[in-house]
Motif scaffolding. Sequence first.
Motif, mmCIF file in Angstrom:
data_model
loop_
_atom_site.group_PDB
_atom_site.id
_atom_site.type_symbol
_atom_site.label_atom_id
_atom_site.label_comp_id
_atom_site.label_asym_id
_atom_site.label_seq_id
_atom_site.Cartn_x
_atom_site.Cartn_y
_atom_site.Cartn_z
ATOM 1 N N SER A 28 0.835 -1.193 0.000
ATOM 2 C CA SER A 28 0.000 0.000 0.000
ATOM 3 C C SER A 28 0.875 1.251 0.000
ATOM 4 O O SER A 28 2.039 1.219 0.396
ATOM 5 N N HIS A 29 0.283 2.325 -0.456
ATOM 6 C CA HIS A 29 0.985 3.594 -0.555
ATOM 7 C C HIS A 29 0.144 4.697 0.066
ATOM 8 O O HIS A 29 -1.069 4.569 0.206
ATOM 9 N N ALA A 30 0.805 5.783 0.394
ATOM 10 C CA ALA A 30 0.131 6.969 0.916
ATOM 11 C C ALA A 30 0.583 8.163 0.088
ATOM 12 O O ALA A 30 1.710 8.197 -0.420
ATOM 13 N N ILE A 31 -0.314 9.139 -0.059
ATOM 14 C CA ILE A 31 0.036 10.367 -0.777
ATOM 15 C C ILE A 31 -0.189 11.541 0.159
ATOM 16 O O ILE A 31 -1.215 11.622 0.837
ATOM 17 N N ARG A 32 0.815 12.412 0.227
ATOM 18 C CA ARG A 32 0.761 13.552 1.144
ATOM 19 C C ARG A 32 1.358 14.788 0.483
ATOM 20 O O ARG A 32 2.202 14.687 -0.400
ATOM 21 N N VAL B 30 -5.967 26.226 -6.267
ATOM 22 C CA VAL B 30 -4.779 26.066 -5.423
ATOM 23 C C VAL B 30 -4.082 24.797 -5.885
ATOM 24 O O VAL B 30 -4.695 23.740 -5.987
ATOM 25 N N THR B 31 -2.803 24.913 -6.202
ATOM 26 C CA THR B 31 -2.034 23.776 -6.680
ATOM 27 C C THR B 31 -0.913 23.491 -5.687
ATOM 28 O O THR B 31 -0.200 24.400 -5.272
ATOM 29 N N ASP B 32 -0.790 22.231 -5.319
ATOM 30 C CA ASP B 32 0.328 21.828 -4.471
ATOM 31 C C ASP B 32 1.037 20.639 -5.090
ATOM 32 O O ASP B 32 0.637 20.148 -6.136
ATOM 33 N N HIS B 33 2.092 20.228 -4.464
ATOM 34 C CA HIS B 33 2.821 19.045 -4.897
ATOM 35 C C HIS B 33 2.598 17.948 -3.868
ATOM 36 O O HIS B 33 2.438 18.224 -2.682
ATOM 37 N N ALA B 34 2.589 16.727 -4.328
ATOM 38 C CA ALA B 34 2.363 15.597 -3.436
ATOM 39 C C ALA B 34 3.426 14.532 -3.679
ATOM 40 O O ALA B 34 3.945 14.393 -4.789
ATOM 41 N N ARG B 35 3.727 13.825 -2.624
ATOM 42 C CA ARG B 35 4.702 12.742 -2.694
ATOM 43 C C ARG B 35 3.998 11.441 -2.308
ATOM 44 O O ARG B 35 3.249 11.399 -1.338
ATOM 45 N N VAL B 36 4.259 10.394 -3.081
ATOM 46 C CA VAL B 36 3.724 9.063 -2.782
ATOM 47 C C VAL B 36 4.828 8.267 -2.113
ATOM 48 O O VAL B 36 5.963 8.220 -2.612
#
Length: 67
Positions: A2-6, A57-63
């Motif tokens: 499993s993965h998480a995105i934040r 609103v645009t942000d960046h996310a890391r998986v």
Amino acid sequence: MSHAIRHAPEGGMTFEVFCTAYGCGAESGRQDQQEAAQDWALRHTGRTGHDLFRRVVTDHARVTSAG
């Protein structure tokens, strides 16, 4: 697996406001500060009377792996 995105704060965020009044098409352009985009909308309303906007609103996310 499993993965998480934040949210990835190092990627920053951008803010944009678009006037949605019929035929207007004005926009704030990308701003690094939310206040700059909001100030643009306030000035635009003062000049034109247009009072409805779309905000983006645009942000960046890391998986990452969660396990």
